[in-house]
Design a protein around this motif. Structure first.
Motif, PDB file in Angstrom:
ATOM      1  N   ARG A  42       0.773  -3.071  -4.314  1.00 54.02           N
ATOM      2  CA  ARG A  42      -0.237  -4.012  -3.848  1.00 54.02           C
ATOM      3  C   ARG A  42      -1.558  -3.681  -4.534  1.00 54.02           C
ATOM      4  NH1 ARG A  42      -0.775  -2.734   1.284  1.00 54.02           N
ATOM      5  NH2 ARG A  42       0.645  -4.285   2.148  1.00 54.02           N
ATOM      6  N   ILE A  43      -2.174  -4.710  -5.151  1.00 48.91           N
ATOM      7  CA  ILE A  43      -3.478  -4.552  -5.780  1.00 48.91           C
ATOM      8  C   ILE A  43      -4.437  -5.507  -5.074  1.00 48.91           C
ATOM      9  CG2 ILE A  43      -4.803  -4.681  -7.903  1.00 48.91           C
ATOM     10  CD1 ILE A  43      -2.271  -4.160  -9.453  1.00 48.91           C
ATOM     11  N   SER A  44      -5.535  -4.987  -4.576  1.00 46.34           N
ATOM     12  CA  SER A  44      -6.447  -5.803  -3.770  1.00 46.34           C
ATOM     13  C   SER A  44      -7.899  -5.539  -4.144  1.00 46.34           C
ATOM     14  CB  SER A  44      -6.237  -5.521  -2.283  1.00 46.34           C
ATOM     15  OG  SER A  44      -6.500  -4.159  -1.986  1.00 46.34           O
ATOM     16  N   PHE A  45      -8.769  -6.435  -3.699  1.00 39.80           N
ATOM     17  CA  PHE A  45     -10.206  -6.266  -3.890  1.00 39.80           C
ATOM     18  C   PHE A  45     -10.931  -7.127  -2.865  1.00 39.80           C
ATOM     19  CE2 PHE A  45      -8.840  -9.751  -6.590  1.00 39.80           C
ATOM     20  CZ  PHE A  45      -9.782 -10.744  -6.358  1.00 39.80           C
ATOM     21  N   THR A  46     -12.168  -6.780  -2.595  1.00 35.00           N
ATOM     22  CA  THR A  46     -13.012  -7.536  -1.671  1.00 35.00           C
ATOM     23  C   THR A  46     -14.313  -7.895  -2.376  1.00 35.00           C
ATOM     24  OG1 THR A  46     -12.078  -6.382   0.250  1.00 35.00           O
ATOM     25  CG2 THR A  46     -14.160  -7.536   0.566  1.00 35.00           C
TER      26      THR A  46
END
Length: 232
Positions: A218-222
């Motif tokens: 899982r690759i995420s960012f905000t």
């Protein structure tokens, strides 16, 4: 004071040049000859098979993909258009990898009118296909998620592919932070590096990578919840 102003102006010009260089790089990745060739070849194959409705659907997805990639030179687009961009890409790739790939896009419609930096989800999806799904046996799943969080918008691309060992995960995280190539030969992970660098330049934040070997990544960012687009 004049010296301070000169230093500030020089720093601002350098920042703008770096942003423009990264934007040009991401644009060139969207018109990658290999991707264009494979897409057009698939359209021809569908036409030869007499699958006319699929020819129309894939051609529309392809033109939509290119149109949003250009976005009249804008560096920010609405979340809805970013979602359309990644949906077009997945539709194209699902024809090629239909037997091994399925996908879900689950972005909160409440985010559609918000603005975000363009072309940040598609490179993560591309990475999930080539470094996750293609390396596992059987059909893989890619899920693109978008949610509103306190003070920002959270996005994630998740796959149930091969994942990474703890050692490899540590290497990738370190390489992204240092701006170094993700593979020893310097050829892999271009999309991740570009997204990481652009997020840091525009928002001051980067990617969060979680992975478990043989279970997926899982690759995420905000990013900030913004109501208006910006320019360079």
């Amino acid at each position: 004071m004049l010296d301070s102003i000169r230093v500030t102006l020089a720093q601002q010009l350098d920042l703008q040049r770096r942003k423009q260089d990264l934007e040009m790089q991401v644009l060139m990745s969207q018109i990658n000859p290999h991707f264009l060739y494979n897409t057009l070849e698939t359209i021809v194959w569908l036409a030869e098979e007499g699958r006319n409705s699929e020819v129309v659907e894939m051609t529309m997805a392809f033109t939509g993909f290119l149109r949003i990639s250009l976005s009249r030179g804008a560096d920010y687009i609405t979340v809805e258009r970013e979602e359309q961009h990644v949906a077009n890409y997945l539709q194209i790739q699902s024809v090629r990898y239909g037997s091994i790939m399925r996908y879900t896009i689950d972005i909160d419609p409440a985010l559609h009118e918000r603005y975000m930096l363009k072309i940040v989800l598609q490179p993560l999806v591309e990475n999930a296909i080539y470094h996750g799904i293609k390396r596992r046996r059987g059909r893989g799943q890619i899920t693109v998620t978008g949610r509103r969080q306190a003070g920002g918008m959270y996005f994630a691309v998740e796959d149930n592919g091969m994942g990474m060992t703890p050692e490899r995960l540590a290497e990738v995280r370190t390489s992204l932070q240092n701006g170094a190539p993700l593979d020893p030969d310097g050829k892999g992970g271009y999309g991740l590096r570009n997204v990481e660098q652009r997020l840091r330049l525009y928002y001051g934040c980067g990617l969060t990578i979680e992975s478990e070997y043989r279970h997926g990544t899982r690759i995420s960012f905000t990013v900030p919840d913004e109501q208006e687009g910006k320019t360079l």
